[in-house]
Enzyme design. Structure first.
Site, PDB file in Angstrom:
ATOM      1  N   ASP A  36       1.258  11.251  18.109  1.00 21.67           N
ATOM      2  CA  ASP A  36       0.773  12.632  18.232  1.00 21.67           C
ATOM      3  C   ASP A  36      -0.302  12.973  17.202  1.00 21.67           C
ATOM      4  O   ASP A  36      -1.206  13.770  17.484  1.00 21.67           O
ATOM      5  CB  ASP A  36       1.950  13.624  18.126  1.00 21.67           C
ATOM      6  CG  ASP A  36       2.789  13.625  19.400  1.00 21.67           C
ATOM      7  OD1 ASP A  36       2.318  13.066  20.419  1.00 21.67           O
ATOM      8  OD2 ASP A  36       3.918  14.158  19.379  1.00 21.67           O
TER       9      ASP A  36
ATOM     10  N   ALA B 117      -7.053  -0.791   9.143  1.00 17.56           N
ATOM     11  CA  ALA B 117      -5.743  -1.291   9.592  1.00 17.56           C
ATOM     12  C   ALA B 117      -5.437  -0.851  11.022  1.00 17.56           C
ATOM     13  O   ALA B 117      -4.898  -1.616  11.819  1.00 17.56           O
ATOM     14  CB  ALA B 117      -4.657  -0.804   8.645  1.00 17.56           C
ATOM     15  N   ARG B 118      -5.805   0.386  11.361  1.00 16.16           N
ATOM     16  CA  ARG B 118      -5.539   0.880  12.727  1.00 16.16           C
ATOM     17  C   ARG B 118      -6.343   0.072  13.741  1.00 16.16           C
ATOM     18  O   ARG B 118      -5.879  -0.172  14.860  1.00 16.16           O
ATOM     19  CB  ARG B 118      -5.914   2.368  12.818  1.00 16.16           C
ATOM     20  CG  ARG B 118      -4.952   3.267  12.039  1.00 16.16           C
ATOM     21  CD  ARG B 118      -5.544   4.670  11.863  1.00 16.16           C
ATOM     22  NE  ARG B 118      -4.618   5.566  11.169  1.00 16.16           N
ATOM     23  CZ  ARG B 118      -4.948   6.797  10.757  1.00 16.16           C
ATOM     24  NH1 ARG B 118      -6.170   7.265  10.971  1.00 16.16           N
ATOM     25  NH2 ARG B 118      -4.050   7.543  10.153  1.00 16.16           N
TER      26      ARG B 118
ATOM     27  N   CYS C 272      -9.152   3.027   4.474  1.00 22.23           N
ATOM     28  CA  CYS C 272      -8.313   1.807   4.616  1.00 22.23           C
ATOM     29  C   CYS C 272      -7.552   1.869   5.931  1.00 22.23           C
ATOM     30  O   CYS C 272      -7.402   0.862   6.635  1.00 22.23           O
ATOM     31  CB  CYS C 272      -7.294   1.691   3.487  1.00 22.23           C
ATOM     32  SG  CYS C 272      -8.007   1.786   1.850  1.00 22.23           S
TER      33      CYS C 272
ATOM     34  N   GLU D  62       5.144   9.361   1.268  1.00 24.63           N
ATOM     35  CA  GLU D  62       6.204   9.769   0.338  1.00 24.63           C
ATOM     36  C   GLU D  62       7.373  10.337   1.141  1.00 24.63           C
ATOM     37  O   GLU D  62       7.207  10.693   2.321  1.00 24.63           O
ATOM     38  CB  GLU D  62       5.664  10.838  -0.612  1.00 24.63           C
ATOM     39  CG  GLU D  62       4.513  10.320  -1.444  1.00 24.63           C
ATOM     40  CD  GLU D  62       4.064  11.283  -2.535  1.00 24.63           C
ATOM     41  OE1 GLU D  62       4.500  12.473  -2.517  1.00 24.63           O
ATOM     42  OE2 GLU D  62       3.296  10.830  -3.404  1.00 24.63           O
TER      43      GLU D  62
ATOM     44  N   GLU E 142       0.916   4.149  10.459  1.00 28.37           N
ATOM     45  CA  GLU E 142      -0.561   4.223  10.545  1.00 28.37           C
ATOM     46  C   GLU E 142      -1.007   5.434  11.361  1.00 28.37           C
ATOM     47  O   GLU E 142      -2.008   5.387  12.072  1.00 28.37           O
ATOM     48  CB  GLU E 142      -1.123   2.957  11.194  1.00 28.37           C
ATOM     49  CG  GLU E 142      -0.824   1.705  10.424  1.00 28.37           C
ATOM     50  CD  GLU E 142      -1.858   1.406   9.365  1.00 28.37           C
ATOM     51  OE1 GLU E 142      -2.755   2.238   9.157  1.00 28.37           O
ATOM     52  OE2 GLU E 142      -1.747   0.347   8.733  1.00 28.37           O
ATOM     53  N   GLY E 143      -0.239   6.527  11.287  1.00 30.56           N
ATOM     54  CA  GLY E 143      -0.516   7.727  12.069  1.00 30.56           C
ATOM     55  C   GLY E 143       0.287   7.685  13.347  1.00 30.56           C
ATOM     56  O   GLY E 143       0.179   6.738  14.123  1.00 30.56           O
TER      57      GLY E 143
ATOM     58  N   PHE F  35       0.861  -1.188   0.000  1.00 30.86           N
ATOM     59  CA  PHE F  35       0.000   0.000   0.000  1.00 30.86           C
ATOM     60  C   PHE F  35       0.895   1.234   0.000  1.00 30.86           C
ATOM     61  O   PHE F  35       1.653   1.455   0.950  1.00 30.86           O
ATOM     62  CB  PHE F  35      -0.840  -0.063   1.268  1.00 30.86           C
ATOM     63  CG  PHE F  35      -1.725   1.122   1.574  1.00 30.86           C
ATOM     64  CD1 PHE F  35      -3.026   1.186   1.095  1.00 30.86           C
ATOM     65  CD2 PHE F  35      -1.284   2.138   2.421  1.00 30.86           C
ATOM     66  CE1 PHE F  35      -3.868   2.252   1.439  1.00 30.86           C
ATOM     67  CE2 PHE F  35      -2.113   3.205   2.761  1.00 30.86           C
ATOM     68  CZ  PHE F  35      -3.408   3.260   2.270  1.00 30.86           C
TER      69      PHE F  35
END
Ligand code: TGC
Ligand code: FAD
Length: 402
Positions: free
Chosen positions: A385, A260-261, A256, A150, A381-382, A146
């Protein structure tokens, strides 16, 4: 010979039993318990004996892809008509929990395939795309990745510069993605790129397309048994039928990520339970000052706090799973669980490392490997913070990102 020795020692060690202080198993169905137990056996058989060796050697065991397919770890929540498991969200969570109990890198392989490759093809793809790719991805005949992040756009994917132009009979794709799990071995990539008007779309890029390459990222100290790399697009001609037709805009990849999270919130609980289980056993067996170290109050405090946090996290994901099942879970609710459970697991891994003393830094125990893995999980996945800011935005209605 050396590998054999590592395997033998590890085989002896996997005594993991799970943790259920509040009788949360009573909230699970017979089917849930059966699924959990079959994945637990799979992990004990196919991952635990080898994982230390794979991680030490930074080796991605490609043969695990087929085995994950056979055991149903790819796309458990995707309908069975397309090769998925047709299971509910609690089952999906339990599978991620057991796999990450073995190793977060192994869970990455499974959750990218299920939530970040199969899910967008199922949700936003055409019927022809679903039929072409989903059964092969589910069985492990095909591996996917996925591409959102970048080099210059991580937390802020809306700034992406990867782009495609409509050339009449095909799209021409240019740009680069970075930090992509599975990319060096993937057969296909779901790539997020902007069209000429700046609108984000998903494209399925296949290995072998001219101008498409996937250089591997080396020297990671984390997720060493998972392969990570770049996606480079140099005037890649992508057939028009490879665009995902049913949703565009940043909301598509963010949907998505929700899926996943959610899996990560369950998965990291598995890593935490493995660290706790190992720390409890070690504390009972390790003698210092003529007593098991478990008899010291400071060690008991660590174990009691670990069990408390694990129990809270178990209730959190169970309820979130129910909301996912009803289609009611919001992005902010998923963020809360991802953020809380990753931080909880990382804290427990660090405390468990201390309980193991010097042994905690060795490959004799899974602790240090979990701890280093979780340093990636807290970022991908973030980041920790970013999830806090998603919650802040939900509470106040004010975005503090920009
Ligand atoms: P924002 O303005 O909030 O939203 C843009 C558009 O998207 C819509 N939207 C959603 N739609 C559906 N589901 C969701 N969950 C949605 N969230 C937002 C939103 O309504 C809006 O729509 P429209 O029509 O108005 O345009 O976007 P923003 O640019 O302000 O960014 C928000 C932010 C920072 C929270 C988001 O970009 C973000 O989550 N950043 C973190 C990036 C991230 O998580 N990257 C992960 C990459 S993949 C990965 O790490 C895989 S690791 C896998 C492994 O190995 O396990
Ligand atoms: P940055 O966005 O540069 O963030 C750096 C720091 O700045 C962080 O602490 C962050 O919290 C902070 N920060 C950024 N913006 C703000 C703000 N507005 N306010 C306050 N603080 C802020 N991506 C994919 O697309 N596919 C994958 O399969 C994938 N796999 C990965 C595997 C691994 C092992 C790793 C490490 C990453 C992977 N990623 C993947 C990328 C991952 O999602 C990004 O690393 C992550 O989103 C953070 O982006 P970044 O690394 O560019 O950090």
């Amino acid at each position: 010979m050396e590998t054999g020795a590592v395997v033998q020692k590890s085989l002896k060690k996997d005594l993991y039993e799970g943790v259920d202080f509040y009788g949360i198993d009573d909230l699970l169905t017979e089917e849930h318990l059966l699924i959990r137990s079959s994945i637990r056996d799979f992990v004990k058989r196919e991952i635990s004996p080898y994982i230390e060796d794979w991680a030490q050697k930074a080796h991605f065991p490609y043969e695990i892809v087929k085995k994950f397919g056979e055991v149903g770890a790819f796309g458990p929540q995707i309908p069975s008509a397309y090769g998925g498991g047709g299971l509910d969200y609690i089952s999906y969570g339990l599978i991620m929990q057991e796999v990450e109990r073995g190793d977060s890198g192994m869970r990455s392989t499974a959750s990218v395939q299920g939530s970040l490759v199969m899910y967008p093809i199922y949700k936003f793809g055409s019927e022809a795309q679903r039929e072409k790719y989903l059964p092969k991805l589910a069985s492990g005949e095909m591996l996917g990745c996925f591409g959102l992040t970048e080099p210059d756009h991580g937390s802020n994917p809306s700034g992406m510069t990867t782009n495609f132009k409509d050339m009449g009979d095909h799209f021409l794709l240019n740009g680069a993605k970075m930090w992509i799990s599975n990319s060096p071995k993937a057969d296909i990539a779901v790539v997020w790129a902007k069209d000429e008007s700046g609108r984000i779309h998903g494209l399925i890029v296949e290995r072998g397309m001219e101008g498409f390459s996937t250089p591997e990222t080396h020297n990671k100290w984390s997720l060493r048994a998972s392969c990570t790399g770049e996606l480079v697009f140099d005037n890649v001609k992508v057939p028009k039928e490879n665009i995902l037709p049913n949703k565009s805009g940043l909301g598509a990849p963010l949907m998505c990520l929700d899926s996943a999270r959610y899996g990560i919130a369950w998965g990291t609980l598995g890593a935490a339970m493995d660290c706790y289980d190992s720390a409890r056993r070690y504390a009972m067996e390790r003698i210092q000052f003529d007593k098991p170290i478990a008899s010291f109050q400071l060690i008991q405090k660590k174990l009691a706090e670990m069990l408390t946090e694990i129990t809270k996290a178990q209730l959190l994901v169970w309820k979130l799973g129910k909301m996912m099942e009803e289609g009611k879970a919001t992005t902010a609710q998923i963020s809360l669980a991802k953020r809380n459970n990753v931080a909880m697991a990382l804290d427990i891994a660090r405390e468990a490392r201390q309980i193991h003393g010097g042994m905690g830094i060795t490959g004799e125990y899974s602790i240090m490997r979990h701890m280093m893995n979780l340093e990636s999980v807290v970022t991908y996945e973030g980041t920790h913070d970013i999830h806090l800011l998603i919650l802040g935005n939900e509470i106040t209605g004010i975005s503090a990102f920009k």
